[in-house]
Design a protein around this motif. Structure first.
Motif, mmCIF file in Angstrom:
data_model
loop_
_atom_site.group_PDB
_atom_site.id
_atom_site.type_symbol
_atom_site.label_atom_id
_atom_site.label_comp_id
_atom_site.label_asym_id
_atom_site.label_seq_id
_atom_site.Cartn_x
_atom_site.Cartn_y
_atom_site.Cartn_z
ATOM 1 N N GLU A 122 0.729 -1.129 0.079
ATOM 2 C CA GLU A 122 0.025 0.104 0.089
ATOM 3 C C GLU A 122 0.762 1.476 0.000
ATOM 4 O O GLU A 122 0.375 2.460 -0.600
ATOM 5 N N SER A 123 1.997 1.210 0.443
ATOM 6 C CA SER A 123 3.036 2.324 0.696
ATOM 7 C C SER A 123 3.514 2.925 -0.667
ATOM 8 O O SER A 123 3.906 4.039 -0.635
ATOM 9 N N LYS A 146 -7.994 9.468 -1.336
ATOM 10 C CA LYS A 146 -7.879 10.734 -0.596
ATOM 11 C C LYS A 146 -8.749 11.641 0.033
ATOM 12 O O LYS A 146 -8.964 12.026 0.997
ATOM 13 N N GLN A 149 -9.920 9.607 3.232
ATOM 14 C CA GLN A 149 -8.885 10.021 4.203
ATOM 15 C C GLN A 149 -9.161 11.521 4.554
ATOM 16 O O GLN A 149 -9.109 11.809 5.896
ATOM 17 N N TYR A 229 -12.226 -3.466 10.638
ATOM 18 C CA TYR A 229 -11.142 -2.466 10.263
ATOM 19 C C TYR A 229 -11.616 -1.071 10.190
ATOM 20 O O TYR A 229 -12.700 -0.793 9.813
ATOM 21 N N GLY A 231 -9.456 2.485 9.669
ATOM 22 C CA GLY A 231 -8.220 3.280 9.474
ATOM 23 C C GLY A 231 -8.234 4.001 8.674
ATOM 24 O O GLY A 231 -8.910 3.847 7.407
ATOM 25 N N GLU A 232 -7.270 5.054 8.454
ATOM 26 C CA GLU A 232 -6.916 5.813 7.419
ATOM 27 C C GLU A 232 -6.249 5.209 6.142
ATOM 28 O O GLU A 232 -6.628 5.393 5.069
ATOM 29 N N ASP A 233 -5.291 4.258 6.655
ATOM 30 C CA ASP A 233 -4.634 3.518 5.324
ATOM 31 C C ASP A 233 -5.668 2.530 4.574
ATOM 32 O O ASP A 233 -6.254 1.600 5.378
ATOM 33 N N PHE A 234 -5.487 2.686 3.319
ATOM 34 C CA PHE A 234 -6.341 1.639 2.543
ATOM 35 C C PHE A 234 -5.780 0.188 2.628
ATOM 36 O O PHE A 234 -4.644 -0.028 3.117
ATOM 37 N N VAL A 235 -6.527 -0.920 2.333
ATOM 38 C CA VAL A 235 -6.339 -1.990 2.358
ATOM 39 C C VAL A 235 -6.045 -2.860 1.120
ATOM 40 O O VAL A 235 -7.416 -2.886 0.350
ATOM 41 N N ARG A 281 -1.112 -6.695 5.156
ATOM 42 C CA ARG A 281 -1.772 -5.777 6.012
ATOM 43 C C ARG A 281 -3.356 -6.606 6.111
ATOM 44 O O ARG A 281 -3.776 -6.805 7.285
#
Length: 313
Positions: A122-123, A146, A149, A229, A231-235, A281
């Motif tokens: 994801e990064s 985005k 987020q 889940y 969280g701000e991070d996508f999966v 993740r």
């Protein structure tokens, strides 16, 4: 999610949205909200806002999108970026505005750079140029991530994002030009067998590697993420394994029972050399795919045979 919670599945007639709806029903959710395109045009901001104001769903699965393969992305770039930006902007904003508890936005693996590290974590988002043949769709989906987020940061809206790899399964689009690679090959081999052809022409070199996730696994994963889940991070959602397009074609030829040869049209584009998801993740959260590729192709071909009379050229 409580079993009687009001849940809106946007895009329930599509491949991904249909899988979510089936999984929710299997699990006993009873207050499911769906609208066809004729009933609600998600590109129309006023209509979407009125819908959310009236219905006030508690949970939203945003699986609606304009989708297609390499040919469609190249042929209709304006529609792909315009319609997808409008759909996701309208739904995300109205869901937050009218008090939804949570929203899951569904993206695509095409958000990653053309030469992303493999498997793709994801990064690596926004770390390099996109694949030119589908950048219109990819940019829209990146904007959706985005937006989720941003609404989380500014408004505290529990909006999450999931990025599936290449999907396939019952209910897929089997159009010969506007579909993705697996359904297009299934139809090509089936019709070639029926005509008694000696060959099937495959686009490109066959060298690119692709990962394929059965749509029923996707539906299970998305309901799992909605429940487990925030969280701000996508999966990433995938199987963590891939095959070459040539290997896929050989598997489909075997499943269909076509006895001719496979030839290649090298004038057609290959697309991204490889797209394999890093699913660590999602695995760490406790979910992994269960349907193997051969099993999934067989099931998809059975569905194709049973429903082929309704397909357009």
């Amino acid at each position: 999610m409580q079993r009687d919670a009001k849940i809106y599945v946007a895009g329930h007639r599509g491949l991904a949205g249909g899988s979510v709806l089936r999984r929710l029903r299997q699990l006993g959710y009873s207050n499911l909200l769906t609208k066809t395109h004729a009933d609600l045009d998600l590109v129309d901001q006023n209509s979407v806002d009125a819908f959310f104001a009236a219905e006030k769903p508690e949970y939203v699965f945003l699986a609606a999108a304009k989708v297609g393969g390499i040919h469609a992305n190249n042929a209709y770039p304006a529609e792909f970026i315009r319609d997808n930006l409008a759909i996701q902007t309208n739904v995300i904003h109205s869901a937050w505005k009218h008090g939804a508890k949570k929203l899951l936005f569904l993206g695509s693996s095409c958000i990653y750079p053309k030469h992303a590290p493999q498997p793709m974590p994801e990064s690596c988002l926004l770390s390099g140029p996109l694949e030119p043949t589908n950048e219109w769709y990819a940019i829209a989906k990146i904007a959706g991530i985005k937006m989720c987020q941003a609404y989380r940061r500014q408004y505290g809206f529990d909006a999450i994002s999931a990025m599936p790899t290449n999907l396939y399964g019952p209910g897929d689009n089997f159009h010969l030009e506007n579909s993705h690679v697996m359904p297009a090959l299934i139809r090509k081999f089936h019709e070639a067998k029926a005509r008694g052809d000696r060959e099937v022409v495959m686009w490109g070199t066959g060298a690119p590697r692709r990962e394929f996730l059965h749509v029923d696994d996707l539906g299970d994963a998305l309901v799992f993420l909605m429940d487990n889940y925030s969280g701000e991070d996508f999966v990433n959602v995938g199987v963590g394994d891939d095959v070459t397009i040539r290997e896929l074609a050989e598997l489909i030829r075997e499943v269909v029972g076509f006895e001719g040869v496979i030839t290649q049209d090298l004038r057609k584009p290959d697309g991204t050399p490889r797209k394999l998801m890093d699913v660590s993740r999602l695995t760490a959260l406790g979910w992994s795919a269960r349907i193997g590729l051969r099993e999934g192709v067989k099931e998809t071909y059975r569905w194709f045979i049973e429903n082929q009379d309704g397909f357009r050229r």
